[in-house]
Design a protein around this motif. Sequence first.
Motif, PDB file in Angstrom:
ATOM      1  N   ARG A 128     -39.085 -33.975  34.406  1.00 40.09           N
ATOM      2  CA  ARG A 128     -39.721 -34.977  35.287  1.00 40.09           C
ATOM      3  C   ARG A 128     -41.143 -35.286  34.839  1.00 40.09           C
ATOM      4  O   ARG A 128     -41.589 -36.430  34.887  1.00 40.09           O
ATOM      5  CB  ARG A 128     -39.721 -34.492  36.733  1.00 40.09           C
ATOM      6  CG  ARG A 128     -38.338 -34.399  37.321  1.00 40.09           C
ATOM      7  CD  ARG A 128     -38.387 -33.940  38.748  1.00 40.09           C
ATOM      8  NE  ARG A 128     -37.050 -33.792  39.300  1.00 40.09           N
ATOM      9  CZ  ARG A 128     -36.800 -33.378  40.516  1.00 40.09           C
ATOM     10  NH1 ARG A 128     -37.788 -33.072  41.325  1.00 40.09           N
ATOM     11  NH2 ARG A 128     -35.562 -33.261  40.933  1.00 40.09           N
ATOM     12  N   PHE A 129     -41.865 -34.259  34.406  1.00 38.16           N
ATOM     13  CA  PHE A 129     -43.220 -34.478  33.884  1.00 38.16           C
ATOM     14  C   PHE A 129     -43.154 -35.271  32.589  1.00 38.16           C
ATOM     15  O   PHE A 129     -43.916 -36.213  32.375  1.00 38.16           O
ATOM     16  CB  PHE A 129     -43.931 -33.140  33.642  1.00 38.16           C
ATOM     17  CG  PHE A 129     -44.263 -32.386  34.897  1.00 38.16           C
ATOM     18  CD1 PHE A 129     -45.412 -32.678  35.615  1.00 38.16           C
ATOM     19  CD2 PHE A 129     -43.433 -31.379  35.364  1.00 38.16           C
ATOM     20  CE1 PHE A 129     -45.727 -31.984  36.765  1.00 38.16           C
ATOM     21  CE2 PHE A 129     -43.733 -30.671  36.515  1.00 38.16           C
ATOM     22  CZ  PHE A 129     -44.886 -30.988  37.220  1.00 38.16           C
ATOM     23  N   ALA A 130     -42.229 -34.879  31.706  1.00 33.63           N
ATOM     24  CA  ALA A 130     -42.076 -35.567  30.417  1.00 33.63           C
ATOM     25  C   ALA A 130     -41.718 -37.033  30.618  1.00 33.63           C
ATOM     26  O   ALA A 130     -42.225 -37.909  29.909  1.00 33.63           O
ATOM     27  CB  ALA A 130     -41.012 -34.872  29.571  1.00 33.63           C
ATOM     28  N   HIS A 131     -40.868 -37.319  31.596  1.00 30.09           N
ATOM     29  CA  HIS A 131     -40.479 -38.700  31.897  1.00 30.09           C
ATOM     30  C   HIS A 131     -41.700 -39.550  32.266  1.00 30.09           C
ATOM     31  O   HIS A 131     -41.741 -40.743  31.975  1.00 30.09           O
ATOM     32  CB  HIS A 131     -39.454 -38.715  33.027  1.00 30.09           C
ATOM     33  CG  HIS A 131     -39.012 -40.087  33.420  1.00 30.09           C
ATOM     34  ND1 HIS A 131     -38.144 -40.827  32.642  1.00 30.09           N
ATOM     35  CD2 HIS A 131     -39.313 -40.858  34.491  1.00 30.09           C
ATOM     36  CE1 HIS A 131     -37.949 -42.008  33.221  1.00 30.09           C
ATOM     37  NE2 HIS A 131     -38.633 -42.044  34.344  1.00 30.09           N
ATOM     38  N   LEU A 132     -42.695 -38.931  32.876  1.00 29.02           N
ATOM     39  CA  LEU A 132     -43.924 -39.634  33.250  1.00 29.02           C
ATOM     40  C   LEU A 132     -44.978 -39.602  32.148  1.00 29.02           C
ATOM     41  O   LEU A 132     -46.095 -40.077  32.340  1.00 29.02           O
ATOM     42  CB  LEU A 132     -44.508 -39.023  34.533  1.00 29.02           C
ATOM     43  CG  LEU A 132     -43.633 -39.168  35.777  1.00 29.02           C
ATOM     44  CD1 LEU A 132     -44.200 -38.330  36.921  1.00 29.02           C
ATOM     45  CD2 LEU A 132     -43.538 -40.626  36.191  1.00 29.02           C
ATOM     46  N   GLY A 133     -44.629 -39.015  30.998  1.00 27.26           N
ATOM     47  CA  GLY A 133     -45.566 -38.951  29.880  1.00 27.26           C
ATOM     48  C   GLY A 133     -46.576 -37.823  30.000  1.00 27.26           C
ATOM     49  O   GLY A 133     -47.619 -37.855  29.356  1.00 27.26           O
ATOM     50  N   ILE A 134     -46.276 -36.815  30.809  1.00 21.64           N
ATOM     51  CA  ILE A 134     -47.198 -35.696  31.012  1.00 21.64           C
ATOM     52  C   ILE A 134     -46.692 -34.499  30.216  1.00 21.64           C
ATOM     53  O   ILE A 134     -45.564 -34.045  30.408  1.00 21.64           O
ATOM     54  CB  ILE A 134     -47.298 -35.321  32.510  1.00 21.64           C
ATOM     55  CG1 ILE A 134     -47.836 -36.510  33.304  1.00 21.64           C
ATOM     56  CG2 ILE A 134     -48.165 -34.090  32.701  1.00 21.64           C
ATOM     57  CD1 ILE A 134     -47.740 -36.328  34.804  1.00 21.64           C
ATOM     58  N   ASP A 135     -47.534 -33.985  29.321  1.00 24.85           N
ATOM     59  CA  ASP A 135     -47.214 -32.762  28.588  1.00 24.85           C
ATOM     60  C   ASP A 135     -47.748 -31.610  29.437  1.00 24.85           C
ATOM     61  O   ASP A 135     -48.921 -31.254  29.366  1.00 24.85           O
ATOM     62  CB  ASP A 135     -47.867 -32.779  27.217  1.00 24.85           C
ATOM     63  CG  ASP A 135     -47.558 -31.544  26.402  1.00 24.85           C
ATOM     64  OD1 ASP A 135     -47.064 -30.533  26.966  1.00 24.85           O
ATOM     65  OD2 ASP A 135     -47.830 -31.580  25.185  1.00 24.85           O
ATOM     66  N   ILE A 136     -46.889 -31.017  30.252  1.00 24.70           N
ATOM     67  CA  ILE A 136     -47.323 -29.998  31.205  1.00 24.70           C
ATOM     68  C   ILE A 136     -47.874 -28.768  30.484  1.00 24.70           C
ATOM     69  O   ILE A 136     -48.783 -28.108  30.981  1.00 24.70           O
ATOM     70  CB  ILE A 136     -46.187 -29.638  32.202  1.00 24.70           C
ATOM     71  CG1 ILE A 136     -46.766 -28.910  33.418  1.00 24.70           C
ATOM     72  CG2 ILE A 136     -45.127 -28.816  31.524  1.00 24.70           C
ATOM     73  CD1 ILE A 136     -47.638 -29.744  34.279  1.00 24.70           C
ATOM     74  N   HIS A 137     -47.372 -28.469  29.308  1.00 19.87           N
ATOM     75  CA  HIS A 137     -47.898 -27.322  28.556  1.00 19.87           C
ATOM     76  C   HIS A 137     -49.368 -27.563  28.179  1.00 19.87           C
ATOM     77  O   HIS A 137     -50.198 -26.674  28.309  1.00 19.87           O
ATOM     78  CB  HIS A 137     -47.070 -27.071  27.294  1.00 19.87           C
ATOM     79  CG  HIS A 137     -45.656 -26.681  27.594  1.00 19.87           C
ATOM     80  ND1 HIS A 137     -45.308 -25.429  28.032  1.00 19.87           N
ATOM     81  CD2 HIS A 137     -44.505 -27.393  27.545  1.00 19.87           C
ATOM     82  CE1 HIS A 137     -44.003 -25.376  28.233  1.00 19.87           C
ATOM     83  NE2 HIS A 137     -43.492 -26.563  27.944  1.00 19.87           N
ATOM     84  N   GLN A 138     -49.677 -28.776  27.739  1.00 23.83           N
ATOM     85  CA  GLN A 138     -51.047 -29.118  27.395  1.00 23.83           C
ATOM     86  C   GLN A 138     -51.936 -29.109  28.631  1.00 23.83           C
ATOM     87  O   GLN A 138     -53.057 -28.615  28.591  1.00 23.83           O
ATOM     88  CB  GLN A 138     -51.097 -30.490  26.719  1.00 23.83           C
ATOM     89  CG  GLN A 138     -52.484 -30.879  26.264  1.00 23.83           C
ATOM     90  CD  GLN A 138     -52.482 -32.247  25.596  1.00 23.83           C
ATOM     91  OE1 GLN A 138     -51.550 -33.039  25.758  1.00 23.83           O
ATOM     92  NE2 GLN A 138     -53.522 -32.533  24.855  1.00 23.83           N
ATOM     93  N   VAL A 139     -51.446 -29.633  29.734  1.00 24.60           N
ATOM     94  CA  VAL A 139     -52.222 -29.668  30.984  1.00 24.60           C
ATOM     95  C   VAL A 139     -52.552 -28.247  31.433  1.00 24.60           C
ATOM     96  O   VAL A 139     -53.702 -27.935  31.749  1.00 24.60           O
ATOM     97  CB  VAL A 139     -51.445 -30.411  32.096  1.00 24.60           C
ATOM     98  CG1 VAL A 139     -52.129 -30.239  33.445  1.00 24.60           C
ATOM     99  CG2 VAL A 139     -51.315 -31.883  31.754  1.00 24.60           C
ATOM    100  N   LEU A 140     -51.565 -27.371  31.438  1.00 26.84           N
ATOM    101  CA  LEU A 140     -51.787 -26.007  31.904  1.00 26.84           C
ATOM    102  C   LEU A 140     -52.599 -25.178  30.916  1.00 26.84           C
ATOM    103  O   LEU A 140     -53.320 -24.274  31.304  1.00 26.84           O
ATOM    104  CB  LEU A 140     -50.463 -25.315  32.213  1.00 26.84           C
ATOM    105  CG  LEU A 140     -49.716 -25.904  33.404  1.00 26.84           C
ATOM    106  CD1 LEU A 140     -48.358 -25.210  33.579  1.00 26.84           C
ATOM    107  CD2 LEU A 140     -50.530 -25.811  34.679  1.00 26.84           C
ATOM    108  N   GLU A 141     -52.502 -25.501  29.625  1.00 23.38           N
ATOM    109  CA  GLU A 141     -53.296 -24.799  28.621  1.00 23.38           C
ATOM    110  C   GLU A 141     -54.785 -25.042  28.847  1.00 23.38           C
ATOM    111  O   GLU A 141     -55.601 -24.140  28.679  1.00 23.38           O
ATOM    112  CB  GLU A 141     -52.887 -25.276  27.223  1.00 23.38           C
ATOM    113  CG  GLU A 141     -53.601 -24.585  26.088  1.00 23.38           C
ATOM    114  CD  GLU A 141     -53.115 -25.133  24.766  1.00 23.38           C
ATOM    115  OE1 GLU A 141     -53.936 -25.724  24.021  1.00 23.38           O
ATOM    116  OE2 GLU A 141     -51.915 -24.971  24.476  1.00 23.38           O
TER     117      GLU A 141
END
Length: 80
Positions: free
Chosen positions: A64-77
């Motif tokens: 769901r994050f990827a579908h919105l263009g959000i790299d959750i791994h990068q955000v949380l890093e």
Amino acid sequence: MPTVASSVDLVVHLSLDEQGVRRVQEIVAVPGRVEADVIETESIFERVDGELQRAHGMPPRLDRFAHLGIDIHQVLEGAL
């Protein structure tokens, strides 16, 4: 229980400090698993020694994050 577990992604636990200010104590992921009527959670952030720190958990349904263009791994890093 399984219906609740599958419909909630994150839970943010707040508390009031001594001055009456709300503070985030923990953010947990709810991956949707239920075992013996207990909904499993994974801590994403937790307060340790007064500081909110990154824990090891990940939000569920990363697609769901990827579908919105959000790299959750990068955000949380880069969190906090």
